[in-house]
Design a protein around this motif. Structure first.
Motif, short mmCIF file in Angstrom:
data_model
loop_
_atom_site.label_atom_id
_atom_site.label_comp_id
_atom_site.label_asym_id
_atom_site.label_seq_id
_atom_site.Cartn_x
_atom_site.Cartn_y
_atom_site.Cartn_z
N LEU A 142 -2.70 -2.79 -3.69
CA LEU A 142 -1.41 -2.87 -3.01
C LEU A 142 -0.36 -3.40 -3.98
O LEU A 142 0.65 -2.77 -4.23
CB LEU A 142 -1.50 -3.76 -1.77
CG LEU A 142 -0.20 -3.93 -0.98
CD1 LEU A 142 0.28 -2.59 -0.43
CD2 LEU A 142 -0.38 -4.94 0.13
N ASN A 148 -6.01 1.82 -6.01
CA ASN A 148 -6.38 1.20 -4.73
C ASN A 148 -5.88 -0.24 -4.62
O ASN A 148 -6.44 -1.04 -3.88
CB ASN A 148 -7.89 1.26 -4.48
CG ASN A 148 -8.34 2.67 -4.17
OD1 ASN A 148 -7.67 3.39 -3.44
ND2 ASN A 148 -9.46 3.07 -4.74
N SER A 155 2.33 -6.16 3.23
CA SER A 155 1.59 -5.01 3.75
C SER A 155 2.21 -3.74 3.20
O SER A 155 3.36 -3.69 2.80
CB SER A 155 1.61 -4.99 5.28
OG SER A 155 2.92 -4.81 5.77
N MET A 192 -4.27 4.05 1.78
CA MET A 192 -4.86 3.15 2.75
C MET A 192 -3.85 2.02 3.03
O MET A 192 -3.33 1.41 2.10
CB MET A 192 -6.18 2.61 2.19
CG MET A 192 -6.68 1.37 2.85
SD MET A 192 -8.30 0.80 2.30
CE MET A 192 -8.13 0.64 0.55
N GLN A 193 -3.60 1.75 4.28
CA GLN A 193 -2.72 0.65 4.69
C GLN A 193 -3.50 -0.66 4.61
O GLN A 193 -4.65 -0.72 5.06
CB GLN A 193 -2.24 0.89 6.13
CG GLN A 193 -1.27 -0.14 6.67
CD GLN A 193 0.15 0.04 6.16
OE1 GLN A 193 0.51 1.09 5.67
NE2 GLN A 193 0.94 -0.99 6.25
N ILE A 194 -2.90 -1.67 4.00
CA ILE A 194 -3.60 -2.94 3.84
C ILE A 194 -2.60 -4.09 3.89
O ILE A 194 -1.40 -3.91 3.69
CB ILE A 194 -4.41 -2.97 2.52
CG1 ILE A 194 -5.45 -4.09 2.54
CG2 ILE A 194 -3.49 -3.11 1.33
CD1 ILE A 194 -6.65 -3.77 1.69
N ARG A 195 -3.11 -5.28 4.15
CA ARG A 195 -2.32 -6.50 4.17
C ARG A 195 -2.98 -7.49 3.22
O ARG A 195 -4.21 -7.57 3.18
CB ARG A 195 -2.30 -7.06 5.59
CG ARG A 195 -1.31 -8.17 5.81
CD ARG A 195 -1.10 -8.41 7.31
NE ARG A 195 0.01 -9.30 7.51
CZ ARG A 195 -0.07 -10.48 8.09
NH1 ARG A 195 -1.22 -10.90 8.58
NH2 ARG A 195 1.00 -11.23 8.22
N LEU A 196 -2.18 -8.22 2.44
CA LEU A 196 -2.76 -9.24 1.57
C LEU A 196 -1.93 -10.51 1.58
O LEU A 196 -0.80 -10.53 2.07
CB LEU A 196 -2.97 -8.71 0.14
CG LEU A 196 -1.77 -8.29 -0.70
CD1 LEU A 196 -1.05 -9.48 -1.29
CD2 LEU A 196 -2.24 -7.38 -1.80
N CYS A 245 0.88 0.56 1.73
CA CYS A 245 -0.19 1.48 1.32
C CYS A 245 -0.57 1.19 -0.12
O CYS A 245 0.29 0.99 -0.98
CB CYS A 245 0.26 2.92 1.46
SG CYS A 245 0.43 3.42 3.18
N THR A 246 -1.86 1.18 -0.37
CA THR A 246 -2.34 0.95 -1.73
C THR A 246 -1.99 2.13 -2.62
O THR A 246 -1.78 3.25 -2.15
CB THR A 246 -3.87 0.75 -1.75
OG1 THR A 246 -4.49 1.91 -1.19
CG2 THR A 246 -4.27 -0.49 -0.98
#
Length: 137
Positions: free
Chosen positions: A49, A47, A39, A1-5, A41-42
């Motif tokens: 990042l 899950n 950003s 899953m692509q995510i930003r933190l 993928c986790t």
């Protein structure tokens, strides 16, 4: 899953700008604040990042240190009494943003992860910061 933190970390350190004429030519300290947006993928198992503490570890390298240009004549004298972190140029908020970004990305690339620092801000004071964005590099 692509995510930003996002992660924010503060540190205290002194520096001086060797090639600047003004107050910042004198050795002085700041409470620096670093904001990082990442950003990627986790990890499929966790899950996650990145572990927020890993970002803190990169920034904490500078905490309670003296940061000087590697060509600053003060370096050998101060090293007689205290460790000095040297930088390839004057340790401005702009340069620290670049160095911290590069170290974060290097750490993840070394373990096969494609983590991008989208944006990093290094605040030298409550009213002034340098911002480096991925698309600008």
């Amino acid at each position: 899953m692509q995510i930003r933190l996002y992660k924010e970390v503060s540190f205290d350190a002194s520096h001086r700008l060797l090639h600047y004429q003004g107050k910042c030519h004198n050795l002085h300290g700041h409470r620096w604040r670093v904001e990082v947006w990442l950003s990627g993928c986790t990890d499929k198992e966790t899950n996650i990042l990145v572990d927020y503490n890993e970002i803190r570890e990169v920034v904490d390298y500078y905490d309670h240190e003296i940061i000087l240009n590697e060509s600053d004549p003060m370096v050998p004298r101060i090293q007689e009494f205290h460790d000095v972190i040297t930088t390839p140029g004057d340790p401005t908020s702009e340069l620290l943003a670049l160095l911290i970004r590069d170290e974060i990305e290097r750490r993840y690339q070394n373990c096969g992860r494609n983590i991008i620092v989208d944006t990093i801000r290094v605040w030298e004071s409550p009213t002034g910061c340098a911002e480096l964005r991925h698309e600008d590099s």
